[in-house]
Scaffold this motif. Sequence first.
Motif, mmCIF file in Angstrom:
data_model
loop_
_atom_site.group_PDB
_atom_site.id
_atom_site.type_symbol
_atom_site.label_atom_id
_atom_site.label_comp_id
_atom_site.label_asym_id
_atom_site.label_seq_id
_atom_site.Cartn_x
_atom_site.Cartn_y
_atom_site.Cartn_z
ATOM 1 N N THR A 17 10.139 26.324 24.144
ATOM 2 C CA THR A 17 10.661 25.000 24.517
ATOM 3 C C THR A 17 10.155 23.930 23.560
ATOM 4 O O THR A 17 10.920 23.050 23.154
ATOM 5 N N ALA A 18 8.884 24.004 23.180
ATOM 6 C CA ALA A 18 8.346 23.034 22.221
ATOM 7 C C ALA A 18 9.108 23.125 20.901
ATOM 8 O O ALA A 18 9.471 22.101 20.313
ATOM 9 N N LEU A 19 9.391 24.345 20.453
ATOM 10 C CA LEU A 19 10.140 24.535 19.214
ATOM 11 C C LEU A 19 11.558 23.998 19.352
ATOM 12 O O LEU A 19 12.075 23.362 18.427
ATOM 13 N N MET A 20 12.174 24.219 20.504
ATOM 14 C CA MET A 20 13.528 23.718 20.737
ATOM 15 C C MET A 20 13.551 22.188 20.604
ATOM 16 O O MET A 20 14.451 21.613 19.995
ATOM 17 N N ARG A 25 14.993 17.492 17.170
ATOM 18 C CA ARG A 25 14.671 16.260 16.423
ATOM 19 C C ARG A 25 14.977 16.427 14.938
ATOM 20 O O ARG A 25 15.505 15.523 14.299
ATOM 21 N N LEU A 26 14.623 17.576 14.381
ATOM 22 C CA LEU A 26 14.887 17.826 12.963
ATOM 23 C C LEU A 26 16.386 17.773 12.679
ATOM 24 O O LEU A 26 16.819 17.146 11.710
ATOM 25 N N LYS A 27 17.168 18.422 13.529
ATOM 26 C CA LYS A 27 18.618 18.435 13.329
ATOM 27 C C LYS A 27 19.201 17.029 13.467
ATOM 28 O O LYS A 27 20.102 16.649 12.721
ATOM 29 N N CYS A 28 18.682 16.260 14.387
ATOM 30 C CA CYS A 28 19.137 14.880 14.586
ATOM 31 C C CYS A 28 18.921 14.070 13.306
ATOM 32 O O CYS A 28 19.814 13.358 12.853
ATOM 33 N N GLY A 35 16.747 6.841 13.876
ATOM 34 C CA GLY A 35 16.253 6.337 15.150
ATOM 35 C C GLY A 35 16.429 7.366 16.243
ATOM 36 O O GLY A 35 16.683 8.537 16.000
ATOM 37 N N SER A 36 16.303 6.919 17.457
ATOM 38 C CA SER A 36 16.392 7.818 18.597
ATOM 39 C C SER A 36 17.792 7.736 19.182
ATOM 40 O O SER A 36 18.284 6.663 19.497
ATOM 41 N N ASP A 37 18.426 8.877 19.322
ATOM 42 C CA ASP A 37 19.739 8.960 19.940
ATOM 43 C C ASP A 37 19.533 8.779 21.442
ATOM 44 O O ASP A 37 18.870 9.597 22.082
ATOM 45 N N LEU A 149 6.493 16.147 12.133
ATOM 46 C CA LEU A 149 6.145 15.833 10.745
ATOM 47 C C LEU A 149 5.619 17.060 10.002
ATOM 48 O O LEU A 149 5.919 17.245 8.813
ATOM 49 N N LEU A 150 4.856 17.902 10.682
ATOM 50 C CA LEU A 150 4.381 19.132 10.037
ATOM 51 C C LEU A 150 5.550 20.065 9.731
ATOM 52 O O LEU A 150 5.612 20.656 8.646
ATOM 53 N N ALA A 151 6.485 20.191 10.686
ATOM 54 C CA ALA A 151 7.663 21.032 10.448
ATOM 55 C C ALA A 151 8.479 20.491 9.281
ATOM 56 O O ALA A 151 8.917 21.260 8.409
#
Length: 178
Positions: A17-20, A25-28, A35-37, A149-151
Motif C-alpha cells: 500500500t505504501a508503494l501504491m 504520486r510519481l505518476k501524477c 501540485g496536489s490533484d 523524493l528517494l524514489a
Amino acid sequence: MSSPCDPQHAPAGDVGTALMMIDSRLKCIHDGKSGSDPEQQELVDQFAASLGPQGTKDLLDGACTLIFMFMKWLRMTHEQHEKDVIEYVVPTLVATMRMMPRSCPSEVIPTMAGLVIAAGTGLSPNLWRKQYGHWTDEEMTPLEVTAFLLAEHINRIADDPDFATRMITEALSGVDEN
C-alpha cells in the motif's frame, strides 16, 4: 552486539500500500500534474480514514520499509562509485524539503533527515524513530514526501521513471515466492 534498531527487529508493515501511494504520486508528477490533484487527495484521505489504527501503523511501517529499501539500493549504488550515500543524498533531500514548506514544515525536516541517515547506515528507520516517541500528525506528509523524493532520486539515477517501483515490486515478488 546487535542494535535495537536493527532491521531484523522491525515490522515490514504494509509495503504494498505504501508503494501504491508513492507510485501514484510519481505518476501524477510525470503526467504533468503539478501540485496536489484534489480528486486524488480526496481518495487518499478516504483510504487513510478507512485503515483504522492498525492499518495506519502498518502503512507507516511500510513507508519506513520503503525508505530503508530505497536507501539500501542508493548505498550500494554509491559505494560502487566509492561515494558516501549520506553525503550525496541527504543534503539534496533536505534542500528539496526546505523548498516545500507547506508539505514539510521546517521543524520535521531533521526527523526525516534522521530517518534517511538511519536507513543509510543500515538501521531500521521506524525503530530509529520509535526511540523518540510516537509519530505526530505533522510528520505524516513529510514521511510520504521522503519516500517519494528517494524514489524519484532512484528513478533519475536509473534514467527510468518506473525503476524504483519496479525494484520494490520485484523484491516483494521474490519474498512471496520464497
